[in-house]
Design a protein around this motif. Sequence first.
Motif, PDB file in Angstrom:
ATOM      1  N   GLY A 126      80.182  20.378  81.480  1.00 23.31           N
ATOM      2  CA  GLY A 126      79.255  20.098  82.738  1.00 23.31           C
ATOM      3  C   GLY A 126      80.445  20.486  84.473  1.00 23.31           C
ATOM      4  N   LEU A 127      81.911  19.475  83.847  1.00 22.36           N
ATOM      5  CA  LEU A 127      83.243  19.671  84.786  1.00 22.36           C
ATOM      6  C   LEU A 127      83.803  20.558  84.633  1.00 22.36           C
ATOM      7  CD1 LEU A 127      83.872  17.877  87.102  1.00 22.36           C
ATOM      8  CD2 LEU A 127      85.742  16.783  85.123  1.00 22.36           C
ATOM      9  N   ARG A 128      83.446  21.263  83.448  1.00 19.82           N
ATOM     10  CA  ARG A 128      84.485  22.136  82.795  1.00 19.82           C
ATOM     11  C   ARG A 128      83.982  23.666  84.266  1.00 19.82           C
ATOM     12  NH1 ARG A 128      85.489  26.356  79.410  1.00 19.82           N
ATOM     13  NH2 ARG A 128      83.101  26.103  78.106  1.00 19.82           N
ATOM     14  N   ARG A 129      82.639  23.844  84.044  1.00 15.49           N
ATOM     15  CA  ARG A 129      81.399  25.636  84.160  1.00 15.49           C
ATOM     16  C   ARG A 129      81.876  24.649  85.100  1.00 15.49           C
ATOM     17  NH1 ARG A 129      76.263  24.727  80.589  1.00 15.49           N
ATOM     18  NH2 ARG A 129      77.499  25.126  78.661  1.00 15.49           N
ATOM     19  N   PHE A 130      81.417  23.592  86.349  1.00 18.62           N
ATOM     20  CA  PHE A 130      82.057  23.936  87.519  1.00 18.62           C
ATOM     21  C   PHE A 130      82.825  24.456  88.220  1.00 18.62           C
ATOM     22  CE2 PHE A 130      82.811  21.583  91.751  1.00 18.62           C
ATOM     23  CZ  PHE A 130      82.357  21.922  92.367  1.00 18.62           C
ATOM     24  N   PHE A 131      83.806  23.858  87.684  1.00 12.19           N
ATOM     25  CA  PHE A 131      85.197  24.340  88.153  1.00 12.19           C
ATOM     26  C   PHE A 131      85.623  25.760  87.944  1.00 12.19           C
ATOM     27  CE2 PHE A 131      86.317  19.748  88.787  1.00 12.19           C
ATOM     28  CZ  PHE A 131      86.840  20.232  89.613  1.00 12.19           C
ATOM     29  N   TRP A 132      84.832  25.950  86.508  1.00 16.02           N
ATOM     30  CA  TRP A 132      84.674  27.938  87.012  1.00 16.02           C
ATOM     31  C   TRP A 132      84.410  28.570  87.641  1.00 16.02           C
ATOM     32  CZ3 TRP A 132      89.133  30.185  84.359  1.00 16.02           C
ATOM     33  CH2 TRP A 132      89.204  29.163  82.904  1.00 16.02           C
ATOM     34  N   HIS A 161      89.018  17.930  87.203  1.00 20.02           N
ATOM     35  CA  HIS A 161      88.805  16.275  87.210  1.00 20.02           C
ATOM     36  C   HIS A 161      87.878  15.782  88.120  1.00 20.02           C
ATOM     37  CE1 HIS A 161      91.804  16.590  91.045  1.00 20.02           C
ATOM     38  NE2 HIS A 161      91.121  15.347  91.157  1.00 20.02           N
ATOM     39  N   LEU A 162      87.818  14.691  88.268  1.00 20.50           N
ATOM     40  CA  LEU A 162      86.630  13.813  88.606  1.00 20.50           C
ATOM     41  C   LEU A 162      87.528  12.986  90.410  1.00 20.50           C
ATOM     42  CD1 LEU A 162      84.173  12.339  86.954  1.00 20.50           C
ATOM     43  CD2 LEU A 162      83.459  14.188  88.769  1.00 20.50           C
ATOM     44  N   PRO A 163      87.278  14.020  91.470  1.00 19.30           N
ATOM     45  CA  PRO A 163      87.946  12.783  92.592  1.00 19.30           C
ATOM     46  C   PRO A 163      87.644  11.077  92.026  1.00 19.30           C
ATOM     47  CG  PRO A 163      86.585  14.715  93.167  1.00 19.30           C
ATOM     48  CD  PRO A 163      86.387  14.976  92.074  1.00 19.30           C
ATOM     49  N   ARG A 164      88.371  11.098  92.412  1.00 18.07           N
ATOM     50  CA  ARG A 164      88.539   8.982  92.770  1.00 18.07           C
ATOM     51  C   ARG A 164      87.229   8.884  93.498  1.00 18.07           C
ATOM     52  NH1 ARG A 164      93.961   6.648  94.910  1.00 18.07           N
ATOM     53  NH2 ARG A 164      94.651   7.820  92.451  1.00 18.07           N
ATOM     54  N   GLY A 165      86.987   8.095  92.503  1.00 17.25           N
ATOM     55  CA  GLY A 165      85.337   6.901  93.029  1.00 17.25           C
ATOM     56  C   GLY A 165      84.162   7.795  92.512  1.00 17.25           C
ATOM     57  N   ASN A 166      84.012   8.731  92.013  1.00 17.85           N
ATOM     58  CA  ASN A 166      82.801   9.464  92.084  1.00 17.85           C
ATOM     59  C   ASN A 166      82.108  10.420  90.784  1.00 17.85           C
ATOM     60  OD1 ASN A 166      82.475  12.483  94.207  1.00 17.85           O
ATOM     61  ND2 ASN A 166      84.818  11.212  94.499  1.00 17.85           N
ATOM     62  N   LEU A 167      81.001   9.863  90.406  1.00 14.14           N
ATOM     63  CA  LEU A 167      81.090  10.328  89.242  1.00 14.14           C
ATOM     64  C   LEU A 167      80.729  11.777  88.974  1.00 14.14           C
ATOM     65  CD1 LEU A 167      78.615   6.875  89.045  1.00 14.14           C
ATOM     66  CD2 LEU A 167      80.410   7.314  87.374  1.00 14.14           C
ATOM     67  N   TYR A 168      79.970  12.071  86.814  1.00 21.32           N
ATOM     68  CA  TYR A 168      80.007  13.327  87.036  1.00 21.32           C
ATOM     69  C   TYR A 168      78.851  14.279  88.260  1.00 21.32           C
ATOM     70  CZ  TYR A 168      78.397  17.562  85.661  1.00 21.32           C
ATOM     71  OH  TYR A 168      77.816  19.278  85.169  1.00 21.32           O
ATOM     72  N   ARG A 169      77.444  13.136  87.717  1.00 18.11           N
ATOM     73  CA  ARG A 169      76.479  13.735  88.827  1.00 18.11           C
ATOM     74  C   ARG A 169      76.350  13.868  89.872  1.00 18.11           C
ATOM     75  NH1 ARG A 169      73.899  17.072  86.216  1.00 18.11           N
ATOM     76  NH2 ARG A 169      73.607  17.874  88.225  1.00 18.11           N
TER      77      ARG A 169
END
Length: 264
Positions: A157-163, A122-130
Amino acid sequence: MQVWAVLYDPPTFTEELYQKGLLLVDLASVARIKRFYRREDACRGLIARLLPRILLKERGVAPSTMTFAATAAGKPYIMSPNIDPPIAYNLSHDNRLVVMAFADGKSHPPAHSIGIDVMKVHLPRGNLYRSFVDTFEEQLTPLEQELLSPAVSADEGLRRFFWMWTMKEAYTKALGLGLGFDFSRIEFDILANLVRVDGEVPQGWIFHKFQVTDAGELYVGVVAELMEDIETLVVPETSPTPWLQSFKAAPFVQRALEELTQTA
């Protein structure tokens, strides 16, 4: 290797259960748990300390002889005597999930290295993916940055990042390394399922990827296990996971109350 995953559910985790659970751990652990400002953090801390105790009870270790220590880098290990074979374990938690990986070790503290990390996708509150991904740019390799490029959708991209991140964390935790290890030295090519350290595949490792879903929320995790005489392998999350057991927090603590208060 096995993994136990405990899902913390605040409405069912009563104050009475929390207070009774504290009686099952040592005074130093109680003091550390009570330092948490938020009750949910304290409850997760309690669960994390009960997990290895339940494991030891299953192995026939009396609660009165359960002792733990930590390496200079802060990696915990079991000091209880006469455990044959020794047990290596590691813990991680994020949001509502607490996990423990464990396996038979070879010495004291176990030379058999194991590390686990888990994170909610998940994205932390107040953040955009990029902007979120760019924050970690210096700790990602050029290939990893390319795999997270704007050409990839934000969800993928978010899923890849956390992996990638859980892979890096699990590997360094397995080695027993403290903070300060340069994560850009570790590269997880998520498309090829290859791990490289300083540009080379480290030998003798098996990396198990896993997923846990809770109320529609996805957690991803990695177990890094040093096996020595094998070709390094990344086991995808789509493979069967008979080694993963999930529990709800309230029944788990109730089980601990029943098992750890028996006569030593």
